[in-house]
Scaffold this active site. Sequence first.
Site, PDB file in Angstrom:
ATOM      1  N   HIS A 105       0.877  -1.169   0.000  1.00 48.28           N
ATOM      2  CA  HIS A 105       0.000   0.000   0.000  1.00 48.28           C
ATOM      3  C   HIS A 105       0.910   1.213   0.000  1.00 48.28           C
ATOM      4  CE1 HIS A 105      -3.104   2.826   0.833  1.00 48.28           C
ATOM      5  NE2 HIS A 105      -2.973   2.862   2.142  1.00 48.28           N
ATOM      6  N   ASP A 188      -7.382   3.936  -2.733  1.00 45.12           N
ATOM      7  CA  ASP A 188      -7.533   2.933  -1.680  1.00 45.12           C
ATOM      8  C   ASP A 188      -8.102   3.577  -0.412  1.00 45.12           C
ATOM      9  OD1 ASP A 188      -6.751   0.033  -1.091  1.00 45.12           O
ATOM     10  OD2 ASP A 188      -5.934   1.090   0.642  1.00 45.12           O
ATOM     11  N   GLU A 192     -11.957   2.817   1.161  1.00 42.55           N
ATOM     12  CA  GLU A 192     -12.229   2.282   2.500  1.00 42.55           C
ATOM     13  C   GLU A 192     -12.980   3.277   3.383  1.00 42.55           C
ATOM     14  OE1 GLU A 192      -8.231   1.093   3.088  1.00 42.55           O
ATOM     15  OE2 GLU A 192      -7.618   2.864   4.188  1.00 42.55           O
ATOM     16  N   GLU A 228     -27.966 -10.061   5.179  1.00 41.96           N
ATOM     17  CA  GLU A 228     -28.313 -10.117   3.758  1.00 41.96           C
ATOM     18  C   GLU A 228     -27.398  -9.263   2.891  1.00 41.96           C
ATOM     19  OE1 GLU A 228     -32.241 -10.047   2.191  1.00 41.96           O
ATOM     20  OE2 GLU A 228     -33.112 -10.693   4.086  1.00 41.96           O
ATOM     21  N   SER A 249     -36.441  -9.257  -6.561  1.00 35.18           N
ATOM     22  CA  SER A 249     -37.815  -9.129  -7.078  1.00 35.18           C
ATOM     23  C   SER A 249     -38.000  -7.763  -7.744  1.00 35.18           C
ATOM     24  CB  SER A 249     -38.799  -9.252  -5.917  1.00 35.18           C
ATOM     25  OG  SER A 249     -38.660  -8.123  -5.066  1.00 35.18           O
TER      26      SER A 249
HETATM   27  P1  NDP Z   1      -1.118  -7.184   9.797  1.00 36.49           P
HETATM   28  O1  NDP Z   1      -1.638  -6.308  10.854  1.00 36.49           O
HETATM   29  O2  NDP Z   1      -1.893  -8.392   9.430  1.00 36.49           O
HETATM   30  O3  NDP Z   1       0.346  -7.721  10.118  1.00 36.49           O
HETATM   31  C1  NDP Z   1       1.192  -6.948  10.818  1.00 36.49           C
HETATM   32  C2  NDP Z   1       2.538  -7.624  10.993  1.00 36.49           C
HETATM   33  O4  NDP Z   1       3.339  -6.643  11.621  1.00 36.49           O
HETATM   34  C3  NDP Z   1       2.501  -8.841  11.892  1.00 36.49           C
HETATM   35  O5  NDP Z   1       3.521  -9.703  11.511  1.00 36.49           O
HETATM   36  C4  NDP Z   1       2.815  -8.215  13.244  1.00 36.49           C
HETATM   37  O6  NDP Z   1       3.430  -9.085  14.159  1.00 36.49           O
HETATM   38  C5  NDP Z   1       3.789  -7.156  12.866  1.00 36.49           C
HETATM   39  N1  NDP Z   1       3.796  -6.084  13.875  1.00 36.49           N
HETATM   40  C6  NDP Z   1       2.726  -5.443  14.396  1.00 36.49           C
HETATM   41  N2  NDP Z   1       3.122  -4.548  15.302  1.00 36.49           N
HETATM   42  C7  NDP Z   1       4.476  -4.637  15.355  1.00 36.49           C
HETATM   43  C8  NDP Z   1       5.478  -3.971  16.096  1.00 36.49           C
HETATM   44  N3  NDP Z   1       5.152  -3.017  16.977  1.00 36.49           N
HETATM   45  N4  NDP Z   1       6.771  -4.330  15.875  1.00 36.49           N
HETATM   46  C9  NDP Z   1       7.103  -5.279  14.980  1.00 36.49           C
HETATM   47  N5  NDP Z   1       6.189  -5.954  14.259  1.00 36.49           N
HETATM   48  C10 NDP Z   1       4.899  -5.625  14.442  1.00 36.49           C
HETATM   49  O7  NDP Z   1      -0.846  -6.241   8.521  1.00 36.49           O
HETATM   50  P2  NDP Z   1      -1.500  -6.366   7.089  1.00 36.49           P
HETATM   51  O8  NDP Z   1      -0.970  -7.579   6.407  1.00 36.49           O
HETATM   52  O9  NDP Z   1      -2.962  -6.135   7.170  1.00 36.49           O
HETATM   53  O10 NDP Z   1      -0.901  -5.066   6.380  1.00 36.49           O
HETATM   54  C11 NDP Z   1       0.420  -5.028   5.893  1.00 36.49           C
HETATM   55  C12 NDP Z   1       0.467  -4.079   4.712  1.00 36.49           C
HETATM   56  O11 NDP Z   1      -0.329  -4.608   3.659  1.00 36.49           O
HETATM   57  C13 NDP Z   1      -0.096  -2.698   4.991  1.00 36.49           C
HETATM   58  O12 NDP Z   1       0.672  -1.773   4.249  1.00 36.49           O
HETATM   59  C14 NDP Z   1      -1.497  -2.755   4.428  1.00 36.49           C
HETATM   60  O13 NDP Z   1      -2.003  -1.499   4.032  1.00 36.49           O
HETATM   61  C15 NDP Z   1      -1.251  -3.633   3.208  1.00 36.49           C
HETATM   62  N6  NDP Z   1      -2.434  -4.309   2.705  1.00 36.49           N
HETATM   63  C16 NDP Z   1      -3.186  -5.075   3.538  1.00 36.49           C
HETATM   64  C17 NDP Z   1      -4.285  -5.751   3.069  1.00 36.49           C
HETATM   65  C18 NDP Z   1      -5.050  -6.673   3.954  1.00 36.49           C
HETATM   66  O14 NDP Z   1      -5.945  -7.316   3.454  1.00 36.49           O
HETATM   67  N7  NDP Z   1      -4.772  -6.818   5.231  1.00 36.49           N
HETATM   68  C19 NDP Z   1      -4.716  -5.610   1.663  1.00 36.49           C
HETATM   69  C20 NDP Z   1      -3.787  -4.877   0.846  1.00 36.49           C
HETATM   70  C21 NDP Z   1      -2.724  -4.212   1.367  1.00 36.49           C
HETATM   71  P3  NDP Z   1       2.686  -9.529  15.534  1.00 36.49           P
HETATM   72  O15 NDP Z   1       1.794 -10.651  15.116  1.00 36.49           O
HETATM   73  O16 NDP Z   1       3.791  -9.939  16.420  1.00 36.49           O
HETATM   74  O17 NDP Z   1       1.927  -8.351  16.011  1.00 36.49           O
HETATM   75 MG    MG Z   2      -8.233  -1.260  -0.542  1.00 39.08          MG
END
Ligand code: NDP
Ligand code: MG
Length: 330
Positions: A105, A188, A192, A228, A249
């Site tokens: 992103h 994006d 949202e 729904e 409908s």
């Molecule tokens: P998540 O929240 O699912 O994952 C976050 C990751 O970061 C986890 O591995 C987490 O580890 C780690 N993390 C969180 N806090 C910390 C911290 N303080 N220090 C170190 N590591 C940390 O993120 P997403 O996958 O949702 O998003 C990632 C990127 O992808 C973003 O840029 C988002 O905009 C983009 N994106 C996301 C989509 C989605 O569907 N989710 C869709 C398209 C793009 P831990 O488990 O230990 O917290």
């Molecule tokens: Mg989006």
Amino acid sequence: MYYDSDADLGVLAGKTIAIIGYGSQGHAQAQNLRDSGLDVVVAQRPGGPNHALAVSHGFQPLSVEEAVKRADVVNILLPDELQADVYRTSIRPHLKPGAVLMASHGFNFHFGQVEPPPGHDILLVAPKGPGHLVRSEYVKGGGVPCLIALGPGASPETKKIGLAYAKGIGGTRGGVIETTIAEETETDLFGEQAVLCGGVSELIKAGYDTLVEAGYQPEMAYFECLHEMKLIVDLFYQGGLEYMRYSVSNTAEYGDYTRGKRIITEETRREMKKILEEIRSGQFARDWILENRGGAAMFKATRRREREHPIGETGRRLRRMMKWIDSKEV
Ligand code: NDP
Ligand code: MG
């Protein structure tokens, strides 16, 4: 649109890809790339379920610093609001010469929070779907469509890396569209805020409240206004608005045409334009960055308050009885 035949995985042969964060996108992209035969290292802090998950998937998670030192391509898949700090402290000082910096992103690239030094290209490969789908579609032999965008001055080689990366996660099976980091980021955020998350949540709550306040059973209100929604959205997804209107409908279709515009009024459309302007001017980004600097107190309090809306309790109770819907509790 770019498809499989437009991308060459060979461009990434001999290169190491670091996936920073094994969350929703990280776990999906890391596994798909590895299954596509590419060399992947994962950075994930220890102690949490995502670390255990990475280990159970056969990765040996490293620290961010260690993963970055090894990588020719670094994809930051941490929550957007943490990326700038982790970038400054643990990524930038350890980048290999020429390493390409990626994200899914454009927020931090576009709003100047992650700015690599000269000699490092910026590349966005953004799957247009949640991480679990990026993985499950790939496993089924399909793929979630992706956007690709290059930072200013990025080389043609970086675009080839982007297409290869998109192929590695299955994106070229679904189709890859080229965009700019500005366009990806702004559309994006707008989607949202105005439609997908903000718009729909408020529409659902307003409909639910209207029925319950008028004395109808909360269960009825839940089914009508929330449950729904999925059935209708599935029709949009398969055949657009016209297929939904064909499938419901004639009475529902007449109600749609004559009543819908009273819900989304000229005032609502004007407000949408204002929301877009706040995104484009950077005001939204400033608000969100400042909110996080202050410990995100307002954000967390709102999250708590929103959970207390009565639709939450009604829904939890009803979903427990619907064994077939794969219900989730947060
Ligand atoms: P998540 O929240 O699912 O994952 C976050 C990751 O970061 C986890 O591995 C987490 O580890 C780690 N993390 C969180 N806090 C910390 C911290 N303080 N220090 C170190 N590591 C940390 O993120 P997403 O996958 O949702 O998003 C990632 C990127 O992808 C973003 O840029 C988002 O905009 C983009 N994106 C996301 C989509 C989605 O569907 N989710 C869709 C398209 C793009 P831990 O488990 O230990 O917290
Ligand atoms: Mg989006």
